[in-house]
Design a protein around this motif. Sequence first.
Motif, PDB file in Angstrom:
ATOM      1  N   SER A  17       0.992  -1.100  -0.150  1.00  0.00           N
ATOM      2  CA  SER A  17      -0.023  -0.108   0.171  1.00  0.00           C
ATOM      3  C   SER A  17       0.847   1.290  -0.065  1.00  0.00           C
ATOM      4  N   LEU A  18       0.320   2.396  -0.453  1.00  0.00           N
ATOM      5  CA  LEU A  18       0.834   3.561  -0.628  1.00  0.00           C
ATOM      6  C   LEU A  18      -0.443   4.659  -0.325  1.00  0.00           C
ATOM      7  N   ARG A  19       0.145   5.825   0.212  1.00  0.00           N
ATOM      8  CA  ARG A  19      -0.826   7.071   0.021  1.00  0.00           C
ATOM      9  C   ARG A  19      -0.053   8.074  -0.356  1.00  0.00           C
ATOM     10  N   LEU A  20      -0.921   8.645  -1.397  1.00  0.00           N
ATOM     11  CA  LEU A  20      -0.436   9.726  -2.207  1.00  0.00           C
ATOM     12  C   LEU A  20      -0.863  10.936  -1.340  1.00  0.00           C
ATOM     13  N   SER A  21      -0.289  12.028  -1.496  1.00  0.00           N
ATOM     14  CA  SER A  21      -0.828  13.364  -1.108  1.00  0.00           C
ATOM     15  C   SER A  21      -0.709  14.393  -2.198  1.00  0.00           C
ATOM     16  N   CYS A  22      -1.851  15.205  -2.278  1.00  0.00           N
ATOM     17  CA  CYS A  22      -1.741  16.427  -3.031  1.00  0.00           C
ATOM     18  C   CYS A  22      -2.385  17.586  -2.426  1.00  0.00           C
ATOM     19  N   ALA A  23      -1.232  18.182  -1.987  1.00  0.00           N
ATOM     20  CA  ALA A  23      -1.288  19.597  -0.997  1.00  0.00           C
ATOM     21  C   ALA A  23      -1.357  20.836  -2.281  1.00  0.00           C
ATOM     22  N   ALA A  24      -2.597  21.573  -1.912  1.00  0.00           N
ATOM     23  CA  ALA A  24      -2.736  22.668  -2.536  1.00  0.00           C
ATOM     24  C   ALA A  24      -2.497  24.007  -1.826  1.00  0.00           C
ATOM     25  N   SER A  25      -2.070  25.107  -2.833  1.00  0.00           N
ATOM     26  CA  SER A  25      -2.031  26.388  -2.183  1.00  0.00           C
ATOM     27  C   SER A  25      -2.328  27.236  -3.129  1.00  0.00           C
ATOM     28  N   GLY A  26      -2.915  28.552  -2.780  1.00  0.00           N
ATOM     29  CA  GLY A  26      -3.485  29.694  -3.756  1.00  0.00           C
ATOM     30  C   GLY A  26      -4.862  29.811  -3.503  1.00  0.00           C
ATOM     31  N   SER A  27      -5.651  28.766  -3.185  1.00  0.00           N
ATOM     32  CA  SER A  27      -7.103  28.474  -3.213  1.00  0.00           C
ATOM     33  C   SER A  27      -7.286  27.304  -2.448  1.00  0.00           C
ATOM     34  N   THR A  28      -8.615  27.361  -1.904  1.00  0.00           N
ATOM     35  CA  THR A  28      -8.942  26.029  -1.004  1.00  0.00           C
ATOM     36  C   THR A  28      -9.558  25.329  -2.035  1.00  0.00           C
ATOM     37  N   VAL A  78      -5.612  16.508  -0.661  1.00  0.00           N
ATOM     38  CA  VAL A  78      -6.369  15.212  -1.162  1.00  0.00           C
ATOM     39  C   VAL A  78      -5.351  14.272  -1.178  1.00  0.00           C
ATOM     40  N   TYR A  79      -6.049  13.091  -0.881  1.00  0.00           N
ATOM     41  CA  TYR A  79      -5.167  11.797  -0.663  1.00  0.00           C
ATOM     42  C   TYR A  79      -5.635  10.882  -1.602  1.00  0.00           C
ATOM     43  N   LEU A  80      -4.636   9.958  -2.162  1.00  0.00           N
ATOM     44  CA  LEU A  80      -4.903   8.806  -2.988  1.00  0.00           C
ATOM     45  C   LEU A  80      -4.336   7.601  -2.121  1.00  0.00           C
ATOM     46  N   GLN A  81      -5.451   6.695  -1.281  1.00  0.00           N
ATOM     47  CA  GLN A  81      -5.025   5.750  -0.540  1.00  0.00           C
ATOM     48  C   GLN A  81      -4.797   4.458  -1.733  1.00  0.00           C
ATOM     49  N   MET A  82      -3.945   3.819  -1.944  1.00  0.00           N
ATOM     50  CA  MET A  82      -3.716   2.561  -2.539  1.00  0.00           C
ATOM     51  C   MET A  82      -3.393   1.307  -1.876  1.00  0.00           C
ATOM     52  N   THR A  83      -4.192   0.585  -2.350  1.00  0.00           N
ATOM     53  CA  THR A  83      -3.967  -0.739  -1.603  1.00  0.00           C
ATOM     54  C   THR A  83      -3.958  -1.918  -2.455  1.00  0.00           C
ATOM     55  N   SER A  84      -3.469  -3.121  -2.551  1.00  0.00           N
ATOM     56  CA  SER A  84      -3.293  -4.352  -3.062  1.00  0.00           C
ATOM     57  C   SER A  84      -2.655  -3.919  -4.400  1.00  0.00           C
ATOM     58  N   LEU A  85      -1.486  -3.321  -4.198  1.00  0.00           N
ATOM     59  CA  LEU A  85      -0.743  -2.704  -5.560  1.00  0.00           C
ATOM     60  C   LEU A  85      -0.372  -3.815  -6.271  1.00  0.00           C
ATOM     61  N   LYS A  86      -0.444  -3.403  -7.814  1.00  0.00           N
ATOM     62  CA  LYS A  86       0.002  -4.743  -8.516  1.00  0.00           C
ATOM     63  C   LYS A  86       1.291  -3.965  -9.449  1.00  0.00           C
ATOM     64  N   PRO A  87       2.123  -4.560 -10.293  1.00  0.00           N
ATOM     65  CA  PRO A  87       3.193  -4.008 -10.921  1.00  0.00           C
ATOM     66  C   PRO A  87       2.439  -3.272 -12.035  1.00  0.00           C
ATOM     67  N   GLU A  88       1.363  -3.246 -12.577  1.00  0.00           N
ATOM     68  CA  GLU A  88       0.938  -2.565 -13.710  1.00  0.00           C
ATOM     69  C   GLU A  88       0.199  -1.494 -13.193  1.00  0.00           C
ATOM     70  N   ASP A  89       0.243  -1.023 -11.722  1.00  0.00           N
ATOM     71  CA  ASP A  89      -0.037   0.312 -11.339  1.00  0.00           C
ATOM     72  C   ASP A  89       1.156   1.504 -11.205  1.00  0.00           C
ATOM     73  N   THR A  90       2.329   0.567 -11.754  1.00  0.00           N
ATOM     74  CA  THR A  90       3.490   1.643 -11.983  1.00  0.00           C
ATOM     75  C   THR A  90       3.331   2.542 -12.802  1.00  0.00           C
ATOM     76  N   ALA A  91       3.659   3.809 -12.516  1.00  0.00           N
ATOM     77  CA  ALA A  91       3.470   5.073 -13.281  1.00  0.00           C
ATOM     78  C   ALA A  91       3.750   6.208 -12.478  1.00  0.00           C
ATOM     79  N   ILE A  92       3.760   7.329 -13.225  1.00  0.00           N
ATOM     80  CA  ILE A  92       3.868   8.679 -12.502  1.00  0.00           C
ATOM     81  C   ILE A  92       2.427   9.037 -12.225  1.00  0.00           C
ATOM     82  N   TYR A  93       2.153   9.474 -10.825  1.00  0.00           N
ATOM     83  CA  TYR A  93       0.868   9.827 -10.604  1.00  0.00           C
ATOM     84  C   TYR A  93       0.645  11.454 -10.474  1.00  0.00           C
TER      85      TYR A  93
END
Length: 122
Positions: A17-28, A78-93
């Motif tokens: 599993s991994l959790r990606l974060s997307c932090a914003a600035s400049g606006s809500t 905003v978060y993206l929680q990724m579980t049960s990851l597979k090799p085909e999930d490999t990418a730039i997000y």
Amino acid sequence: QVQLVESGGGLVQPGGSLRLSCAASGSTLEYYAIGWFRQAPGKAREGVTYSRSDGQTNYSDSVKGRFTISRDKAKNTVYLQMTSLKPEDTAIYYCAATPGWGTLFDRTYEYWGQGTQVTVSS
């Protein structure tokens, strides 16, 4: 104007599993639809999920049941929680934002982060 910064990518074993974060600035982000996209080497950018400002979410078939998008209003993130990851999930997000109606199509979005690499490999 919204600035987006992704983080949390890395190398993980299949099934992990991994959790990606997307932090914003400049606006809500409260008033924006947020999408997560990914691009693997040699492939077109693919929509993974989105979260609309009214709370609606949607997922691509390839990640449904494994990935979850969520928002933290206090952190304007905003978060993206990724579980049960597979090799085909490999990418730039990438995360992206639009004040309009979110979809899984990248042309919908006006603002983009720089991306974070996710590699799923043993």
